[in-house]
Design a protein around this motif. Sequence first.
Motif, mmCIF file in Angstrom:
data_model
loop_
_atom_site.group_PDB
_atom_site.id
_atom_site.type_symbol
_atom_site.label_atom_id
_atom_site.label_comp_id
_atom_site.label_asym_id
_atom_site.label_seq_id
_atom_site.Cartn_x
_atom_site.Cartn_y
_atom_site.Cartn_z
ATOM 1 N N TRP A 96 83.785 18.575 26.426
ATOM 2 C CA TRP A 96 84.315 19.894 26.786
ATOM 3 C C TRP A 96 83.404 21.050 26.422
ATOM 4 C CZ3 TRP A 96 87.709 21.385 30.156
ATOM 5 C CH2 TRP A 96 88.626 20.450 30.630
ATOM 6 N N ILE A 97 82.607 20.928 25.395
ATOM 7 C CA ILE A 97 81.698 22.030 25.065
ATOM 8 C C ILE A 97 80.685 22.277 26.190
ATOM 9 C CG2 ILE A 97 79.868 22.767 23.493
ATOM 10 C CD1 ILE A 97 81.449 21.571 21.205
ATOM 11 N N PRO A 98 80.092 21.233 26.800
ATOM 12 C CA PRO A 98 79.206 21.502 27.944
ATOM 13 C C PRO A 98 79.913 22.199 29.100
ATOM 14 C CG PRO A 98 78.824 19.297 27.104
ATOM 15 C CD PRO A 98 80.045 19.806 26.407
ATOM 16 N N ILE A 99 81.197 21.898 29.291
ATOM 17 C CA ILE A 99 81.944 22.571 30.355
ATOM 18 C C ILE A 99 82.061 24.060 30.048
ATOM 19 C CG2 ILE A 99 84.208 22.754 31.463
ATOM 20 C CD1 ILE A 99 84.522 19.740 31.092
ATOM 21 N N GLY A 175 79.830 15.328 17.589
ATOM 22 C CA GLY A 175 80.280 15.719 18.923
ATOM 23 C C GLY A 175 79.735 17.069 19.329
ATOM 24 N N ILE A 176 79.724 18.018 18.395
ATOM 25 C CA ILE A 176 79.144 19.336 18.683
ATOM 26 C C ILE A 176 77.641 19.210 18.943
ATOM 27 C CG2 ILE A 176 78.658 21.611 17.703
ATOM 28 C CD1 ILE A 176 81.282 21.368 16.145
ATOM 29 N N ALA A 177 76.986 18.358 18.153
ATOM 30 C CA ALA A 177 75.535 18.192 18.307
ATOM 31 C C ALA A 177 75.179 17.533 19.638
ATOM 32 C CB ALA A 177 74.987 17.374 17.149
ATOM 33 N N ILE A 178 75.900 16.470 20.006
ATOM 34 C CA ILE A 178 75.540 15.737 21.228
ATOM 35 C C ILE A 178 75.868 16.549 22.471
ATOM 36 C CG2 ILE A 178 77.709 14.502 21.686
ATOM 37 C CD1 ILE A 178 76.030 11.983 22.212
ATOM 38 N N SER A 179 76.729 17.559 22.338
ATOM 39 C CA SER A 179 77.064 18.388 23.498
ATOM 40 C C SER A 179 75.842 19.108 24.051
ATOM 41 C CB SER A 179 78.142 19.403 23.117
ATOM 42 O OG SER A 179 77.622 20.397 22.244
ATOM 43 N N SER A 180 74.827 19.298 23.229
ATOM 44 C CA SER A 180 73.628 19.999 23.684
ATOM 45 C C SER A 180 72.757 19.137 24.593
ATOM 46 C CB SER A 180 72.809 20.486 22.481
ATOM 47 O OG SER A 180 73.544 21.423 21.723
ATOM 48 N N LEU A 181 73.013 17.833 24.643
ATOM 49 C CA LEU A 181 72.213 16.962 25.507
ATOM 50 C C LEU A 181 72.613 17.085 26.967
ATOM 51 C CD1 LEU A 181 72.035 13.637 23.425
ATOM 52 C CD2 LEU A 181 70.292 15.420 23.655
ATOM 53 N N ALA A 182 73.859 17.492 27.207
ATOM 54 C CA ALA A 182 74.338 17.598 28.587
ATOM 55 C C ALA A 182 73.753 18.840 29.247
ATOM 56 C CB ALA A 182 75.864 17.659 28.602
ATOM 57 N N ARG A 186 79.227 18.583 34.375
ATOM 58 C CA ARG A 186 79.554 17.245 34.850
ATOM 59 C C ARG A 186 78.863 16.145 34.060
ATOM 60 N NH1 ARG A 186 79.407 17.746 41.499
ATOM 61 N NH2 ARG A 186 81.110 19.289 41.669
ATOM 62 N N SER A 187 77.732 16.460 33.453
ATOM 63 C CA SER A 187 76.974 15.409 32.765
ATOM 64 C C SER A 187 77.474 15.148 31.354
ATOM 65 C CB SER A 187 75.489 15.776 32.721
ATOM 66 O OG SER A 187 75.292 16.979 31.994
ATOM 67 N N GLY A 188 78.388 15.965 30.848
ATOM 68 C CA GLY A 188 78.900 15.755 29.499
ATOM 69 C C GLY A 188 79.544 14.397 29.330
ATOM 70 N N SER A 189 80.416 14.040 30.275
ATOM 71 C CA SER A 189 81.093 12.745 30.199
ATOM 72 C C SER A 189 80.101 11.595 30.335
ATOM 73 C CB SER A 189 82.150 12.657 31.301
ATOM 74 O OG SER A 189 82.824 11.416 31.264
ATOM 75 N N ALA A 190 79.108 11.760 31.202
ATOM 76 C CA ALA A 190 78.112 10.710 31.410
ATOM 77 C C ALA A 190 77.262 10.483 30.171
ATOM 78 C CB ALA A 190 77.213 11.069 32.591
ATOM 79 N N VAL A 191 77.070 11.521 29.370
ATOM 80 C CA VAL A 191 76.272 11.395 28.157
ATOM 81 C C VAL A 191 77.084 10.769 27.024
ATOM 82 C CG1 VAL A 191 75.112 12.691 26.328
ATOM 83 C CG2 VAL A 191 74.715 13.293 28.720
ATOM 84 N N VAL A 192 78.323 11.208 26.862
ATOM 85 C CA VAL A 192 79.110 10.855 25.680
ATOM 86 C C VAL A 192 79.881 9.550 25.841
ATOM 87 C CG1 VAL A 192 80.952 11.630 24.140
ATOM 88 C CG2 VAL A 192 79.311 13.273 25.044
ATOM 89 N N THR A 193 80.509 9.342 26.998
ATOM 90 C CA THR A 193 81.403 8.193 27.171
ATOM 91 C C THR A 193 80.703 6.852 26.968
ATOM 92 O OG1 THR A 193 82.799 9.473 28.677
ATOM 93 C CG2 THR A 193 83.031 7.075 28.730
ATOM 94 N N PRO A 194 79.518 6.618 27.533
ATOM 95 C CA PRO A 194 78.853 5.327 27.277
ATOM 96 C C PRO A 194 78.570 5.092 25.795
ATOM 97 C CG PRO A 194 77.838 6.439 29.134
ATOM 98 C CD PRO A 194 78.759 7.433 28.510
ATOM 99 N N VAL A 195 78.172 6.131 25.082
ATOM 100 C CA VAL A 195 77.911 5.989 23.648
ATOM 101 C C VAL A 195 79.181 5.564 22.921
ATOM 102 C CG1 VAL A 195 77.223 7.198 21.549
ATOM 103 C CG2 VAL A 195 76.038 7.672 23.702
#
Length: 282
Positions: A96-99, A175-182, A186-195
């Motif tokens: 949600w942070i990338p959104i 979670g806050i840190a990984i949000s910066s990778l998106a 739309r790419s937030g879920s693709a980055v986080v969900t597989p992990v």
Amino acid sequence: MTTTTTPAEPVTAAAPPRRSGRTGLALRQGRLEIRQFLRSRESVVFTLGFPLIMVLIFASIFDEEIAPGVSYTQYFITGMIATGLMTVSFQNLGIWIPIERDRGVLKRYRGTPMPKWVWFAGKVIMVLVTSVVMTALLLAVSVTLFDLNLPSTTTAWLTFGWVSALGVTACTLCGIAISSLARTARSGSAVVTPVALVLQFISGVFFVFTNLPSWMQQVAALFPLKWMCQGLRAVFLPESFGADEPGGSFELTRVAVVLAIWCVIGLVLCLTTFRWTTRRDG
């Protein structure tokens, strides 16, 4: 006609906000975050519903014993509590942070007089409230339908408290840190969900941890979820089951140390990687 003027009062520096004022700001932001979360049906269903659905499915299918006096259901439920805590913190924030960043919400927040820490405090409050609700629902369903035995000692409840607190803190910061990778919303879920899914499979949530390949156990031991599961097993499973853990005991001291280290790692990553704007905004 004459006018009189009163002498101007000396200008003094504004006093720093009182503690109650700062707390009030954080609480108001927390209520706002909770309302926004509840308005998103998809988030509510996924965050609160996913762990419950998985418990209902797996606990209904697998009912064999994995050790004397320990059923698969008991083992699985402890893993799903840890997974639920990770979902409401790491996965929810990472998506949600990338959104919010992509929609310019964070950019507008940064441009207001509101202290930046208030926004983070609101996220933390939302995570804490959601974690409590999710855990309560899981325990209620597990006790009612699957005869889960709740901890019977104060020590066990205290262990449950500090394992959950350290785990949620570490996962929230990560979670806050990984949000910066998106790069986009739309790419937030693709980055986080597989992990998150990979960690669940290798951390002893769906399968007994000691039955996994040794290399998989070693990889899982690098991340918080494995230690959250192990700490919660010490709460809900008999003490004798500790002998079946990889270290020959529940290793609660090591659980605390690893989770604390991840809290520090997550904080450092947040401070060094968090962005208020998208890359295209500069």
